[in-house]
Design a protein around this motif. Structure first.
Motif, PDB file in Angstrom:
ATOM      1  N   GLY A  15      26.202 -77.347  43.291  1.00 13.60           N
ATOM      2  CA  GLY A  15      27.543 -77.828  43.605  1.00 13.60           C
ATOM      3  C   GLY A  15      27.528 -79.035  44.511  1.00 13.60           C
ATOM      4  N   ASP A  52      32.253 -76.618  38.137  1.00 13.49           N
ATOM      5  CA  ASP A  52      31.613 -76.614  36.816  1.00 13.49           C
ATOM      6  C   ASP A  52      30.087 -76.632  36.935  1.00 13.49           C
ATOM      7  N   GLU A  53      29.569 -77.412  37.866  1.00 12.80           N
ATOM      8  CA  GLU A  53      28.115 -77.512  38.014  1.00 12.80           C
ATOM      9  C   GLU A  53      27.532 -76.202  38.519  1.00 12.80           C
ATOM     10  N   HIS A  63      27.542 -73.869  35.613  1.00 11.89           N
ATOM     11  CA  HIS A  63      26.471 -74.260  34.688  1.00 11.89           C
ATOM     12  C   HIS A  63      25.135 -73.698  35.165  1.00 11.89           C
ATOM     13  N   ALA A 107      26.918 -82.179  42.586  1.00 12.66           N
ATOM     14  CA  ALA A 107      28.126 -82.657  41.899  1.00 12.66           C
ATOM     15  C   ALA A 107      29.058 -83.364  42.874  1.00 12.66           C
ATOM     16  N   GLN A 130      34.407 -80.748  39.218  1.00 11.53           N
ATOM     17  CA  GLN A 130      33.013 -81.038  38.881  1.00 11.53           C
ATOM     18  C   GLN A 130      32.060 -80.138  39.655  1.00 11.53           C
ATOM     19  N   VAL A 131      32.410 -79.843  40.905  1.00 10.18           N
ATOM     20  CA  VAL A 131      31.570 -78.986  41.747  1.00 10.18           C
ATOM     21  C   VAL A 131      31.537 -77.567  41.196  1.00 10.18           C
ATOM     22  N   ARG A 187      27.612 -86.826  43.541  1.00 14.44           N
ATOM     23  CA  ARG A 187      27.819 -87.704  42.374  1.00 14.44           C
ATOM     24  C   ARG A 187      29.261 -88.197  42.325  1.00 14.44           C
ATOM     25  N   LEU A 188      30.206 -87.336  42.680  1.00 15.41           N
ATOM     26  CA  LEU A 188      31.606 -87.744  42.704  1.00 15.41           C
ATOM     27  C   LEU A 188      31.837 -88.806  43.772  1.00 15.41           C
ATOM     28  N   THR A 211      18.929 -83.281  43.686  1.00 10.35           N
ATOM     29  CA  THR A 211      19.889 -83.214  44.786  1.00 10.35           C
ATOM     30  C   THR A 211      19.274 -83.784  46.064  1.00 10.35           C
TER      31      THR A 211
END
Length: 385
Positions: A260, A21-22, A25, A263, A18-19, A266-267, A52
């Motif tokens: 990152g 990917d963000e 992105h 992300a 996820q990190v 959030r995880l 953030t």
């Protein structure tokens, strides 16, 4: 041969997808500087940075998101607090378990500005009696800086109790949460601290190159910025803005790193910080129990999972720590860190200076099966020495 990473005290690895990917992105789909333009993508970047900040403020219980300042790393954050606050003749208290990120800037100021630094001696297991702080306070004591947990032995210091003591004084309080953010309770308000320094690339599961500093209102009013320059605000003025966060954030930010980090947080929120802490507790307890079955190994620190983070330092008589680290990686795929871990004061406290220790530090993604594999490897190395 399997690969086992046991150096999360240095940095988290592997990064959660996820990190990554963000960050991709942001780089691919946004890519613009926040606060530097009125077009849509610049506003998207500004919105992401603010979100953030908000995530961090919620995680650390900081009154407002603006009190969360982004920095390159926790070392930079600690330097901001130390060099932005201290004046000629000030008195500072630190523990004997502090990292060089605290010791070196203070040593520099001691010669430049006649700053007096007193080390509070910790016990041989790295623990600190909070009453020592109360006894050592002077009228000139401007700042107390403490690590929340040792990066060498994992011992947790009583920062909440010390915050209560300091609340009755005018002394500023700085907490280094490099080893605790993301798993332990790090509550800015309950700590009664003025500075909370953290990094994004360890327990917060983010990338390297991003960290932060949370400041109290009174700290904001008296702390000088370490760096001054462009902020995207009040550009017609030649002086640094005096409002947050701009006062302490000059120049282009590490926006991919901030993405990152968001992300990663959030995880943590999804999995649950308390669940992460419990899992690290189980891994630590399992590892300590296994080490106790190998008499040739000396474990340094408090050796109580309730009073430490998932960081354990060892020595084996007759084996150099660098050699031991090499054997573990080459023979078993186990990655560790040997040496002094940028914390010579801690090693002097633990009785492991100058040889240092071999450090295991566990994090998100480590498993009980990996702990068993590490213990088996250590048993084999001890038998063959």
């Amino acid at each position: 041969m399997q690969e086992i990473y046991a150096d999360h005290g240095a940095t988290t690895y592997p990064r959660p997808p996820q990190v990554i990917d963000e960050m991709i992105h942001y780089m691919r789909d946004i890519g613009c500087s926040p606060g530097r333009g009125g077009y849509a993508k610049a506003l998207d970047a500004a919105r992401m940075v603010y979100e953030t900040r908000h995530l961090l403020a919620c995680l650390f219980n900081v009154p407002t998101p603006e009190q969360v300042i982004f920095t390159p790393n926790v070392t930079y954050s600690l330097n901001m607090a130390i060099k932005g606050l201290l004046k000629e003749g000030d008195h500072v208290l630190i523990s004997s378990m502090e990292h060089n990120a605290v010791v070196r800037p203070l040593t520099s100021l001691a010669s430049e500005k006649n700053i007096t630094v007193k080390q509070l001696p910790c016990a041989a297991d790295g623990s600190l009696d909070p009453r020592q702080v109360k006894k050592a306070l002077r009228p000139q004591t401007r700042l107390v800086i403490l690590t929340h947990a040792s990066n060498v032995a994992g011992t947790i210091l009583p920062v909440y109790e010390i915050g209560e003591i300091l609340q009755q004084t005018n002394t500023f309080f700085c907490v280094d949460a490099a080893q605790t953010a993301g798993s332990e309770v790090v509550d800015f308000t309950a700590l009664h601290c003025d500075y909370l320094a953290f990094t994004g690339h360890k327990g917060l599961l983010g990338p390297p190159g991003i960290g932060g500093l949370c400041l109290s209102e009174r700290a904001v009013s008296v702390t000088a910025p370490l760096v001054e320059g462009g902020t995207g605000s009040r550009s017609e003025e030649e002086t640094q803005p005096d409002f947050l966060p701009d006062k302490f954030e000059s120049g282009t930010q590490n926006v991919p790193g901030i993405a990152g980090l968001a992300a990663g947080i959030r995880l943590i929120n999804e999995v649950g910080r308390e669940n992460i802490r419990k899992e690290k507790y189980r891994l630590t307890a399992q590892f300590l129990a296994g080490l106790a079955e190998i008499p040739e190994i000396t474990v340094h620190g408090i050796n109580d999972p309730d009073k430490m983070v998932a960081t354990i330092s060892i020595n084996i008589d007759g084996i150099d720590n660098g050699d031991l680290s090499f054997m573990l990686e080459q023979g078993y795929g186990i990655m560790t860190r040997s040496g002094l871990h940028c914390a010579p004061l801690a090693h002097k406290t633990l009785g492991t200076f100058p040889q240092g220790t071999l450090r295991f530090s566990f994090g998100y993604g480590n498993t009980p099966e990996q702990i068993n594999s590490i213990l088996q490897a250590l048993q084999e190395i001890v038998k063959e020495r």
